[in-house]
Design an enzyme around this catalytic site. Structure first.
Site, short mmCIF file in Angstrom:
data_model
loop_
_atom_site.label_atom_id
_atom_site.label_comp_id
_atom_site.label_asym_id
_atom_site.label_seq_id
_atom_site.Cartn_x
_atom_site.Cartn_y
_atom_site.Cartn_z
N TYR A 49 -34.75 -9.40 29.44
CA TYR A 49 -35.82 -9.94 30.28
C TYR A 49 -37.09 -9.98 29.46
CZ TYR A 49 -32.70 -9.26 34.23
OH TYR A 49 -31.63 -9.33 35.08
N GLU A 50 -37.90 -11.00 29.65
CA GLU A 50 -39.12 -11.12 28.85
C GLU A 50 -40.04 -9.93 29.05
OE1 GLU A 50 -40.87 -14.69 30.33
OE2 GLU A 50 -41.88 -13.67 31.96
N SER A 51 -39.85 -9.21 30.15
CA SER A 51 -40.69 -8.04 30.40
C SER A 51 -40.45 -6.94 29.38
CB SER A 51 -40.36 -7.47 31.78
OG SER A 51 -38.99 -7.07 31.80
#
Lengths: 253, 288, 310
Positions: A49-51
């Protein structure tokens, strides 16, 4: 029982995933596509996830790319800089994107409708979309098929598809192959090798050619002649997919 | 689906009838549940307190308790071994922590007494519980303290799940667990917890568990449920309030105004306010 | 750099440090780690003409746009939990704010250059798109295509970006400003390392000994930090991993209120101008609600809000 539009899109998106891919997902139907792929043809799929949540295996469906259930079961929780750095480095095989507008070269708009300095409509903005579109190996776009969403040229190129034609991505130094699929509730589309323009691959059961043409502001290649119908998968797989989202958090239609 | 044991404070208090005997533990005081008992006007209670207990003082001052067997030394704590001033006079006997614990342990082990030395005065004051007996393995005499079987043990803990799994915080001194397990001497165990957590959370901290869930009758979620006493892993005692209570001529009136005039725990906490609760808090999550 | 015993200050004092027109950066990712207590305090004290550059700061920007406090925004992505951010969109459409669009990685690299003390960072994002073609108030200081002088490979370069203030919300800090965070870190430590001044709001203040004992969670050393504020529930209605989940109802209330300037003003009157400080705000939110939002130790979510609470 026949497959709903959302379910057909999920299955079509999942088909593009190869086993052992590293996939970057955000929220919405792509989450279901990744989960479905993981349960069927791509058990070794790893999600990032880009997080900064890496390889999470949450019990509950996440409500966002940084959602807490992802964090406890990730193999690693890191920064956004690292996660998107992996994309730039070429480690992400497939990324899923939505958009307000998609044009015939697969460019995506998530920034403004109208003139940037005086927009008719201000949209959320790129987020990680441009980063993914610039560096992931394959991009799959998932969207409802509505006329206003498929202009000949987007108002604003947030995420580069093939820009204005062959060779353009390379000229600007972009990585990845660009968009490989556009999955909508009317059909599945790819891009012509030579011209890089959108081409139809299959039409969903019960959908007419006219419906697609009416809902697209440009000419999609391959609309003349015989178009394969999107194959529905087995009833067993249908039940499996439905079991992944029992509370209809993502599969609404 | 497994049956849930979650109850409100009011429902849990309703399980305790008049004239019951209640076991309480120092440092794990279920003040919010005791307030519910007082709201429902409980009477004729017998209290066993493992250590000092503000709850015992509160119940005594409000006339709910007739007898107190205190596991502390005479002259320590909230209740002197003498009359209280509320108009009612609970009988108070201070037996010391070691003796009380031994009596509870005997009950847990299924014996009818603990062979433990007891002070002379207890033999005269409470011959029903403490006797001189002939030595068993040697000549001479010893003393026996009767096993205690309270009707209900009520304690405030850190975490519990819906099914009665009860835990201390990961940051807790688990040596307290041995003492708290004496709650099993009671016929029923009622637990309030700072936080209700998931079964995954219970599994994650399995070493912090206190009892088998079968032993727990019900669970009540009560954040700051020990206030104004301390809950060691999460918050300090509210010294200001406790000192004011001790200083009052009429503790019952003070209790009615400051502790009992709220319909439930939520209103009680709202009355204390965010700033005060935060100022008492030493550890938000109870994590190590 | 202030000394340790002067770093720990109140929220009111910290908000007062920010002048009108400051270039600010706020921590966050979606609904987590947004310093919203600080933002509410800024709104109470009437800050204006702000320039905001951020990554994951939607919640903060949305409130400040609603309060009319913002002139310029370097925006990557602003999404509310259920749709667009109405205050931000209205301000952009009406021209009351000027925007400069970036991608997440693009703007983070600008901060990273400043954090690393270098004039620019090479990137392979934003180029070829309108993020590069269309430049507004960052014209010629945004991104440009560039050929690597060593290999000739085409890429882009972005110039450093050092905000005047970074306000970051973390889990734990000591009085010196060593900061700890659980879970994902977004771009939190990068904006702090880039900024000229750093204000930290922390759920809990702990001893330095405690920081040393659990140093695997430390994300920022004290010498980057100017001020530390004890700010429990300081990200509310957002969440902080292992402390509390976000409050979807209150987030939706803000989004609904943002539909028009009148309803937004009504929200501020009730919740921000109408509460004299954050303690009053949280008394209004309700202790019960805050306790219900506490994170399950395993999953980090509020059991009451996210699962079926039996």
């Amino acid at each position: 029982m026949s497959w709903t539009k959302d379910e057909l899109m999920i299955a079509a998106a999942a088909e593009v995933i190869e086993n052992r891919d590293i996939a970057l997902v955000g929220i919405g139907l792509p989450v279901m596509a990744a989960m479905f792929a993981k349960h069927t043809t791509a058990p070794d799929l790893k999600l990032i996830y880009e997080s900064g949540a890496i390889d999470a295996q949450p019990k509950d469906l996440p409500q966002g790319p940084g959602d807490f259930p992802l964090l406890r079961t990730s193999t690693m929780t890191t920064s956004l800089f690292d996660a998107l750095g992996y994309v730039q480095r070429g480690k992400v095989d497939i990324a899923f994107l939505g958009a307000a507008e998609i044009d015939q070269y697969g460019n995506l708009n998530a920034t403004v409708i109208g003139d940037y300095m005086h927009p008719d409509c201000r949209l959320p903005g790129s987020g990680g979309a441009n980063d993914m579109g610039s560096g992931a190996r394959k991009i799959v776009v998932i969207s409802r098929h509505l006329r206003r969403k498929f202009p000949a040229r987007v108002s604003y190129i947030t995420t580069p598809g093939f820009l204005c034609g062959p060779g353009e991505r390379e000229r600007h130094g972009l990585g990845g192959e660009g968009p490989v699929r556009v999955v909508t509730d009317l059909g599945i589309f790819g891009f012509d090798d030579e011209t890089k323009r959108m081409r139809i691959l299959s039409i969903h059961p019960g959908v007419s050619k006219q419906e697609i043409i009416r809902n697209t502001q440009f000419e999609i290649l391959g609309m003349d002649g015989e178009i394969p119908v999107t194959a529905e998968k087995s009833e067993e797989l249908h039940r499996l997919l439905q079991s992944l989202d029992p509370q209809h958090i993502y599969i609404k239609n | 689906m497994k049956q849930t044991k979650l109850m409100t404070g009011q429902q849990a208090a309703a399980l305790i009838s008049d004239n019951s005997s209640i076991l309480l533990f120092d440092g794990y005081e279920p003040v919010s549940l005791i307030r519910e008992l007082l709201q429902q006007n409980s009477r004729g209670l017998t209290l066993y307190t493992c250590g000092l207990a503000f709850c015992a003082a509160l119940l005594a001052a409000c006339g709910a308790a007739d007898h107190i067997l205190a596991g502390c030394d005479p002259g320590s704590g909230f209740i002197p071994e003498a009359e209280c001033t509320s108009g009612f006079t609970p009988e108070v006997l201070c037996v010391g922590k070691a003796v009380l614990k031994a009596q509870l342990a005997a009950a847990v082990n299924g014996g009818d007494h603990a062979a433990i030395p007891v002070p002379e005065r207890l033999l005269t004051k409470a011959p029903a519980l403490y006797r001189e007996v002939p030595g068993v393995f040697g000549a001479g005499t010893g003393t026996a303290a009767a096993a205690l079987h309270p009707d209900v043990a009520i304690l405030h803990t850190a975490r519990a799940d819906f099914y009665g799994n009860v835990q201390l915080d990961p940051s807790a001194d688990m040596r307290d667990a041995d003492t708290l397990r004496l709650a099993l001497a009671a016929k029923t165990v009622i637990v309030s917890a700072e936080q209700i957590v998931s079964d995954d959370a219970i599994r994650m901290n399995a070493r912090c568990g206190l009892f088998e869930p079968e032993a727990v009758a019900c669970v009540v979620e009560a954040p700051y449920g020990a206030h104004p006493t301390a809950f060691a892993t999460r918050y300090r005692a509210d010294e200001e309030l406790l000192r004011a209570y001790e200083a009052k001529e009429d503790p019952a009136a003070f209790a009615r105004q400051h502790l009992l005039s709220f319909p439930d725990q939520d209103c009680y906490l709202a009355g204390l306010g965010f700033e005060r609760l935060i100022s008492l808090t030493t550890n938000r999550r109870g994590e190590a | 750099m202030t000394t340790a015993n002067k770093k720990l200050i109140s929220l009111r004092e910290a908000a007062a440090l920010v002048p009108d027109g400051a270039n600010m950066s706020f921590s966050g990712f979606a609904e987590t780690n947004n310093p919203l207590s600080f933002v509410r305090e800024m709104i109470r004290t009437g800050k204006t003409h702000l320039e905001i550059s951020g990554m994951g700061d939607a919640q903060s920007v949305e409130l400040l746009c609603g309060a009319g406090a913002v002139d310029l925004v370097r925006v990557s992505n602003y999404m509310a939990k259920n749709g667009r951010c109405p205050n931000f969109c209205r301000c952009a459409q009406q021209g009351t704010i000027r925007t400069e669009d970036y991608s997440h990685f693009g703007i983070t690299n600008r901060f990273f250059a400043a954090a690393m003390g270098i004039p620019f960072m090479p990137v392979k994002v934003m180029i070829g798109s309108d993020l590069c073609e269309i430049q507004n108030f960052d014209k010629d200081r945004k991104v440009m295509e560039f050929d690597d002088p060593f290999s000739g490979e085409r890429c882009g370069i972005v110039p450093r970006l050092a905000p005047d203030f970074a306000v970051i919300h973390v889990a734990r800090a000591d009085a010196e400003g060593n900061c700890q965070l659980y879970g994902i870190t977004s771009s939190i430590e990068i904006i702090a390392r880039a900024a000229k001044h750093v204000i930290v709001t922390a759920e809990e203040i702990v001893d330095t000994e405690e920081i040393r004992r659990t140093n695997q969670f430390t994300i920022l050393p004290s010498f980057f930090v100017d001020y530390v504020v004890h700010c429990p529930f300081g990200a509310y209605p957002g969440g902080v991993f292992t402390y509390y989940d976000y409050d979807l109802e209150h987030l939706d209330l803000i989004t609904r209120s943002g539909k028009s300037p009148d309803t937004m003003e009504a929200y501020f009157d009730e919740w921000v101008y109408g509460t004299k400080d954050e303690a009053a705000f949280f008394d209004k939110v309700g202790i019960r609600r805050l306790m219900d939002l506490r994170a399950d130790p395993y999953s980090g979510v509020s059991l009451r809000n996210r699962r079926q609470f039996l």
